[in-house]
Motif scaffolding. Structure first.
Motif, short mmCIF file in Angstrom:
data_model
loop_
_atom_site.label_atom_id
_atom_site.label_comp_id
_atom_site.label_asym_id
_atom_site.label_seq_id
_atom_site.Cartn_x
_atom_site.Cartn_y
_atom_site.Cartn_z
N GLY A 123 -4.26 -0.06 -7.76
CA GLY A 123 -3.88 -1.69 -8.37
C GLY A 123 -4.96 -2.23 -9.38
O GLY A 123 -3.98 -2.77 -10.22
N ARG A 146 -1.60 2.86 1.41
CA ARG A 146 -0.74 1.66 1.09
C ARG A 146 -0.36 0.77 2.48
O ARG A 146 0.04 1.93 3.22
CB ARG A 146 0.71 2.98 0.39
CG ARG A 146 0.08 3.11 -0.76
CD ARG A 146 0.85 3.46 -1.61
NE ARG A 146 2.17 2.66 -1.91
CZ ARG A 146 1.76 2.18 -3.18
NH1 ARG A 146 0.60 1.93 -4.38
NH2 ARG A 146 2.41 1.40 -3.68
N SER A 181 -4.51 0.25 -1.09
CA SER A 181 -3.29 -1.28 -1.69
C SER A 181 -2.48 -1.31 -0.66
O SER A 181 -1.78 -1.08 0.09
CB SER A 181 -2.33 -0.15 -3.17
OG SER A 181 -2.33 0.64 -2.02
N GLU A 229 0.82 -3.14 -0.16
CA GLU A 229 2.83 -3.31 -0.93
C GLU A 229 3.49 -3.80 -0.80
O GLU A 229 3.64 -4.94 0.32
CB GLU A 229 3.60 -2.09 -0.02
CG GLU A 229 4.22 -1.42 -0.67
CD GLU A 229 4.89 -1.13 -2.40
OE1 GLU A 229 5.18 -2.21 -2.79
OE2 GLU A 229 3.75 0.50 -2.37
N PRO A 277 6.75 -3.67 -7.34
CA PRO A 277 5.86 -3.86 -7.81
C PRO A 277 5.31 -4.86 -9.23
O PRO A 277 4.25 -4.93 -9.59
CB PRO A 277 6.19 -2.37 -9.06
CG PRO A 277 7.74 -2.60 -9.12
CD PRO A 277 8.38 -2.97 -7.21
N SER A 282 2.12 -8.97 -5.96
CA SER A 282 0.24 -8.88 -5.57
C SER A 282 -0.17 -9.65 -3.47
O SER A 282 0.69 -10.85 -4.42
CB SER A 282 -0.15 -9.02 -6.32
OG SER A 282 -1.53 -8.66 -5.74
N ASP A 333 -2.68 -7.72 -2.87
CA ASP A 333 -3.33 -7.10 -2.99
C ASP A 333 -5.02 -9.18 -2.53
O ASP A 333 -5.04 -9.35 -3.50
CB ASP A 333 -4.34 -7.26 -4.10
CG ASP A 333 -5.32 -6.38 -4.45
OD1 ASP A 333 -5.99 -5.61 -3.32
OD2 ASP A 333 -5.58 -5.73 -5.01
N ASP A 347 -7.10 -9.32 -5.87
CA ASP A 347 -6.91 -9.41 -6.92
C ASP A 347 -7.19 -11.12 -7.81
O ASP A 347 -7.48 -12.21 -7.02
CB ASP A 347 -4.95 -10.21 -6.58
CG ASP A 347 -4.15 -10.79 -7.85
OD1 ASP A 347 -3.59 -9.81 -8.75
OD2 ASP A 347 -3.91 -11.86 -8.09
#
Length: 152
Positions: free
Chosen positions: A65, A87, A116, A118, A122, A125, A127, A130
């Motif tokens: 990502g 993931r 990452s 998931e 897609p 986010s 994360d 981020d």
């Protein structure tokens, strides 16, 4: 839906004061994620004025990502052991986000494994790293997530 906990700012100094942590930038009037550049341990561990070698060891491992320029900027580093990416599927509960983030920090910063989070979508986010600190809740359809993972 999108959860927002934005901290308004005029300058990056406002972010340093509000977060009591260096590393956040004032972007479009909002403080960025201070852990985006290097990781959680990199931001929180004390460092000497000469930026000692031990501190540099805690830069997080890059994951799929991250934009290509993240490696060039020093935001992350490649996995020195060549691990494949892990993931973690985070469902739409706070407890699953927190567990996923803890795993992401431990694996990517201490064990140097790319990780990452998931979401099943897609465009969303979850994360920990981020830059905008997005936390997107989504109804998770596991099939597209598994397909994307197998395509990599």
């Amino acid at each position: 839906s999108l959860v927002q906990a934005q901290i308004p700012c005029v300058s990056s100094l406002d972010c340093d004061v509000a977060l009591r942590l260096r590393g956040s930038e004032c972007l479009e009037g909002v403080c960025s994620n201070p852990f985006h550049h290097g990781g959680c341990l990199h931001a929180l561990l004390p460092r000497d004025d000469d930026d000692n070698h031990n501190h540099k060891n805690y830069i997080r491992t890059c994951h799929s990502g991250d934009p290509p320029e993240a490696l060039e900027r020093g935001d992350c580093r490649p996995s020195p052991l060549g691990y494949q990416e892990v993931r973690i599927l985070a469902l739409g509960w706070e407890s699953s986000f927190l567990g996923a983030w803890i795993l992401q920090i431990l694996l990517s910063e201490l064990l140097q494994v790319p990780v990452s989070i998931e979401t099943g979508d897609p465009s969303l986010s979850d994360d920990f790293y981020d830059a905008a600190s997005r936390l997107d809740y989504a109804w998770v359809d596991v099939q597209p997530a598994l397909q994307r993972a197998s395509d990599r």
